[in-house]
Design a protein around this motif. Structure first.
Motif, PDB file in Angstrom:
ATOM      1  N   UNK A 204       3.131  30.271  43.218  1.00  0.00           N
ATOM      2  CA  UNK A 204       3.474  29.635  44.487  1.00  0.00           C
ATOM      3  C   UNK A 204       3.592  30.688  45.592  1.00  0.00           C
ATOM      4  N   UNK A 205       3.569  30.246  46.824  1.00  0.00           N
ATOM      5  CA  UNK A 205       3.729  31.170  47.953  1.00  0.00           C
ATOM      6  C   UNK A 205       5.074  31.874  47.884  1.00  0.00           C
ATOM      7  N   UNK A 206       6.097  31.162  47.412  1.00  0.00           N
ATOM      8  CA  UNK A 206       7.430  31.767  47.289  1.00  0.00           C
ATOM      9  C   UNK A 206       7.428  32.879  46.249  1.00  0.00           C
ATOM     10  N   UNK A 207       6.731  32.657  45.136  1.00  0.00           N
ATOM     11  CA  UNK A 207       6.660  33.689  44.093  1.00  0.00           C
ATOM     12  C   UNK A 207       5.887  34.906  44.586  1.00  0.00           C
ATOM     13  N   UNK A 208       4.805  34.674  45.307  1.00  0.00           N
ATOM     14  CA  UNK A 208       4.031  35.783  45.867  1.00  0.00           C
ATOM     15  C   UNK A 208       4.880  36.573  46.861  1.00  0.00           C
ATOM     16  N   UNK A 209       5.652  35.857  47.686  1.00  0.00           N
ATOM     17  CA  UNK A 209       6.519  36.525  48.665  1.00  0.00           C
ATOM     18  C   UNK A 209       7.554  37.391  47.954  1.00  0.00           C
ATOM     19  N   UNK A 210       8.124  36.864  46.859  1.00  0.00           N
ATOM     20  CA  UNK A 210       9.107  37.619  46.078  1.00  0.00           C
ATOM     21  C   UNK A 210       8.485  38.890  45.524  1.00  0.00           C
ATOM     22  N   UNK A 211       7.273  38.778  45.005  1.00  0.00           N
ATOM     23  CA  UNK A 211       6.593  39.940  44.424  1.00  0.00           C
ATOM     24  C   UNK A 211       6.197  40.951  45.489  1.00  0.00           C
ATOM     25  N   UNK A 212       5.720  40.465  46.622  1.00  0.00           N
ATOM     26  CA  UNK A 212       5.360  41.371  47.724  1.00  0.00           C
ATOM     27  C   UNK A 212       6.578  42.145  48.208  1.00  0.00           C
ATOM     28  N   UNK A 213       7.714  41.463  48.284  1.00  0.00           N
ATOM     29  CA  UNK A 213       8.960  42.126  48.709  1.00  0.00           C
ATOM     30  C   UNK A 213       9.387  43.194  47.716  1.00  0.00           C
ATOM     31  N   UNK A 214       8.974  43.025  46.443  1.00  0.00           N
ATOM     32  CA  UNK A 214       9.337  43.987  45.393  1.00  0.00           C
ATOM     33  C   UNK A 214       8.300  45.106  45.267  1.00  0.00           C
ATOM     34  N   UNK A 215       7.316  45.130  46.178  1.00  0.00           N
ATOM     35  CA  UNK A 215       6.347  46.218  46.178  1.00  0.00           C
ATOM     36  C   UNK A 215       5.025  45.916  45.517  1.00  0.00           C
ATOM     37  N   UNK A 216       4.822  44.672  45.104  1.00  0.00           N
ATOM     38  CA  UNK A 216       3.530  44.299  44.520  1.00  0.00           C
ATOM     39  C   UNK A 216       2.498  44.096  45.622  1.00  0.00           C
ATOM     40  N   UNK A 217       1.292  44.551  45.381  1.00  0.00           N
ATOM     41  CA  UNK A 217       0.183  44.323  46.302  1.00  0.00           C
ATOM     42  C   UNK A 217      -0.623  43.125  45.813  1.00  0.00           C
ATOM     43  N   UNK A 218      -0.861  42.154  46.682  1.00  0.00           N
ATOM     44  CA  UNK A 218      -1.710  41.014  46.324  1.00  0.00           C
ATOM     45  C   UNK A 218      -3.162  41.461  46.344  1.00  0.00           C
ATOM     46  N   UNK A 219      -3.920  41.037  45.351  1.00  0.00           N
ATOM     47  CA  UNK A 219      -5.317  41.466  45.296  1.00  0.00           C
ATOM     48  C   UNK A 219      -6.225  40.352  44.809  1.00  0.00           C
ATOM     49  N   UNK A 220      -7.483  40.504  45.123  1.00  0.00           N
ATOM     50  CA  UNK A 220      -8.528  39.604  44.672  1.00  0.00           C
ATOM     51  C   UNK A 220      -9.262  40.244  43.501  1.00  0.00           C
ATOM     52  N   UNK A 221      -9.817  39.403  42.635  1.00  0.00           N
ATOM     53  CA  UNK A 221     -10.661  39.892  41.544  1.00  0.00           C
ATOM     54  C   UNK A 221     -12.098  39.437  41.762  1.00  0.00           C
ATOM     55  N   UNK A 222     -12.481  39.396  43.025  1.00  0.00           N
ATOM     56  CA  UNK A 222     -13.839  38.988  43.356  1.00  0.00           C
ATOM     57  C   UNK A 222     -13.874  37.619  44.022  1.00  0.00           C
ATOM     58  N   UNK A 223     -15.056  37.171  44.439  1.00  0.00           N
ATOM     59  CA  UNK A 223     -15.184  35.943  45.207  1.00  0.00           C
ATOM     60  C   UNK A 223     -15.018  34.663  44.390  1.00  0.00           C
ATOM     61  N   UNK A 224     -15.098  34.764  43.066  1.00  0.00           N
ATOM     62  CA  UNK A 224     -14.975  33.568  42.234  1.00  0.00           C
ATOM     63  C   UNK A 224     -13.556  33.407  41.710  1.00  0.00           C
ATOM     64  N   UNK A 225     -13.088  32.175  41.579  1.00  0.00           N
ATOM     65  CA  UNK A 225     -11.755  31.898  41.049  1.00  0.00           C
ATOM     66  C   UNK A 225     -11.833  31.877  39.528  1.00  0.00           C
ATOM     67  N   UNK A 226     -11.076  32.737  38.883  1.00  0.00           N
ATOM     68  CA  UNK A 226     -11.115  32.880  37.428  1.00  0.00           C
ATOM     69  C   UNK A 226      -9.989  32.094  36.759  1.00  0.00           C
ATOM     70  N   UNK A 227     -10.256  31.629  35.547  1.00  0.00           N
ATOM     71  CA  UNK A 227      -9.218  30.954  34.768  1.00  0.00           C
ATOM     72  C   UNK A 227      -8.112  31.942  34.394  1.00  0.00           C
TER      73      UNK A 227
END
Length: 247
Positions: A204-227
């Motif tokens: 969720x956006x809230x979980x991502x925000x929590x992780x970003x605040x803890x120093x995690x960098x959000x990243x992509x694994x390419x243009x396709x959405x993976x399982x």
């Protein structure tokens, strides 16, 4: 040649018992003077079976292996608890691809609810899968599988890592394509990285925000959405290519 992770080592000999003894004697039908590989504390040795009893197999070291097959960096895969046997697949294939550790966690969108009553048997099975996959792929280290924890606890554990990433599909949709590659290029041998992957419904956006605040960098694994079971394997393959094949 068959390979076994063995804890009991003394006087240049490995003492193999329980399931591994059964496998050597009843499944492989090996005998005295047959050779196997034994692994302990990150080192592997060619051994010759010296004695077989009802309790154990004794194998004497013939020669220690010098070459290492382990990744130069330690990669921990944290997976939001997925449905069915998907986590078992991640552990098995992730071990073959070089992961050092697996940490399942409960996410807001995890369909599976962790049953504490069945916890011991589940974690025991996951670690057995990791052990067998490590033996099959000739690893020198057997990855540890942690019992499932909360996202909050995962954030606390993340303080021990040099780099921290979270795979986020919104980053892929927005065309972000540089964070993962940039981090891998910066990493040096001996460093560690924790990569978080959400369950089937994502984070969720809230979980991502929590992780970003803890120093995690959000990243992509390419243009396709993976399982959820594919993304960790893609990431491990990318790490291997960058750190082991790029020279």
């Amino acid at each position: 040649m068959q390979r076994y992770f063995v804890r009991n080592f003394e006087d240049n000999r490995f003492y193999i018992s329980d399931d591994d003894r059964h496998h050597i004697v009843k499944v492989m039908r090996l005998q005295v003077d047959d050779e196997i590989y034994c692994v302990t504390k990150g080192k592997s040795a060619l051994c010759r079976i010296e004695e077989i009893t009802d309790q154990q197999v004794v194998a004497k070291v013939v020669k220690w292996e010098e070459a290492s097959v382990e990744m130069p960096i330690q990669v921990t895969i944290a997976s939001g608890l997925p449905k069915g046997d998907k986590l078992e697949w991640i552990i098995q294939k992730g071990t073959e691809l070089g992961a050092a550790k697996f940490i399942p966690f409960t996410a807001s969108r995890s369909i599976v609810k962790w049953d504490e009553k069945k916890a011991f048997k589940k974690v025991e099975r996951w670690n057995r899968i990791a052990k067998e996959a490590a033996e099959q792929s000739h690893r020198h280290i057997r990855p540890e599988v942690h019992q499932p924890i909360s996202l909050k606890k995962l954030v606390e554990l993340s303080e021990n890592y040099d780099y921290k990433l979270v795979a986020y599909e919104e980053s892929a949709k927005q065309g972000e394509a540089s964070v993962f590659s940039a981090v891998l290029k910066k990493m040096k041998a001996g460093q560690s990285i924790l990569i978080i992957f959400g369950p089937e419904g994502g984070l969720t956006e809230e979980e991502i925000a929590l992780l970003n605040d803890a120093g995690f960098l959000s990243c992509s694994l390419g243009p396709r959405i993976l399982r959820t079971e594919t993304a960790p394997l893609y990431a491990l393959a990318a790490v291997s290519f960058q750190t082991e094949l790029m020279g």
